[in-house]
Motif scaffolding. Structure first.
Motif: not given
Length: 337
Positions: A286-301
């Motif tokens: 859940k933690d990685v998923w929540q951060r996934l967009p920011s990891i790719f420099n995208l807006p949050d979920w």
């Protein structure tokens, strides 16, 4: 120049009252059919006909510049033939999906745009509960060499072009399965060159490097979870090996999920440790998923989910988004009106 164009035999209707040129093809169509599904064409036909308007065989001629005739053919077929481009789970082809989505976005045909995005939403889900599933593609692909990388490049470009960036987190996640040099090199697939733009490649590469380091080691090695007995810790550590660490880097969000759901994989680990490992893994995921967009420099979920909802659940008559009216006028000016 229409002299260099040929009539499309499938989309040339003798009783049509509008000829559309998308070099090198000519389409003779009906204003009413186009206006029924496309807000752009609805606005266009509402304008009074100018005396100096171009014609072809005494029929008004509209030139759509900067479009691909293949895309136009798929789009017009989808407008005329109800079974040509159905929503999933009915099947289509990637060529049709690509052409319809690009043209439907540009010429403001919201029903067809939504249908195309529904085809992409399934294999590139933005729901955590679906990321470990093998989501069926309802569009056929050219399965020649390296098609998977080319598909990801094509969808990345489409998502950026039609502002459906909610597709990108899982598209980028799938690139982890491919070597960096395959992602960087341009290639021809389905008759078109496919490549990542520089900023897309940088964001994707940087994000993938971060994800590869997210291995949930604490799930297996932490002394703070489970029964705390040395024998269980030994079994937990023995349940992973170097192959797991290597294979994890290709599919970090999905690699361990099937493993965690199978009791046989835990061997002689006690029930308390099994439950604790699953809880720890789910928290990690859940933690990685929540951060996934920011990891790719995208807006949050939250922002991506709102965009997705608007794209997939919006009213068929809703405009295509903020600034749509201005874009529509600009497109009309650039379409030879």
């Amino acid at each position: 120049m229409t002299s260099s164009c040929t009539r499309d035999p499938e989309l040339w209707f003798d009783d049509g009252n509008l000829v559309i040129q998308v070099t090198p093809r000519l389409f003779r169509l009906h204003r009413g059919v186009l206006a029924l599904s496309s807000n752009f064409f609805r606005d266009m036909v509402a304008f009074p006909r100018a005396a100096e308007e171009d014609t072809y065989d005494d029929v008004p001629l509209v030139v759509l510049r900067d479009d691909d005739a293949r895309d136009a053919a798929h789009f017009f077929k989808a407008l005329y033939m109800p079974t040509y481009f159905p929503p999933p789970p009915a099947r289509t082809t990637f060529e049709a999906l690509e052409g319809v989505l690009r043209m439907a976005h540009k010429y403001d045909a919201p029903v067809l745009r939504r249908c195309a995005l529904q085809h992409l939403a399934r294999p590139f889900s933005s729901e955590l509960c679906e990321v470990h599933l093998d989501m069926t593609r309802y569009y056929d692909l050219d399965l020649r060499s390296n098609w998977k990388v080319a598909e990801l490049k094509a969808i990345t470009s489409l998502a950026q072009e039609v502002h459906a960036i909610w597709l990108l987190p899982m598209v980028y996640h799938e690139t982890l399965q491919h070597p960096a040099n395959a992602l960087d090199a341009p290639e021809v697939w389905l008759g078109r060159q496919r490549r990542f733009q520089h900023n897309e490649h940088v964001a994707c590469f940087a994000g993938c490097e971060i994800l590869r380091k997210e291995f949930p080691l604490d799930v297996f090695a932490s002394t703070k979870i489970g029964c705390g007995q040395p024998v269980c810790l030994k079994y937990r550590l023995a349940s992973i090996n170097q192959d797991d660490m290597r294979n994890f880097m290709e599919i970090p969000l999905t690699y361990f999920t099937p493993w965690m759901e199978n009791d046989d994989n835990f061997g002689d680990i006690c029930d308390a440790c099994m439950d604790a490992m699953r809880d720890a893994y789910n928290s990690w995921l859940k933690d990685v998923w929540q951060r996934l967009p920011s990891i790719f420099n995208l807006p949050d979920w939250d922002e991506l989910s709102a965009l997705k909802k608007q794209d997939l659940e919006g009213s068929p008559e809703a405009p295509c988004g903020r600034g749509c009216d201005e874009r529509r006028l600009n497109r009309m000016e650039g379409a030879g009106r």
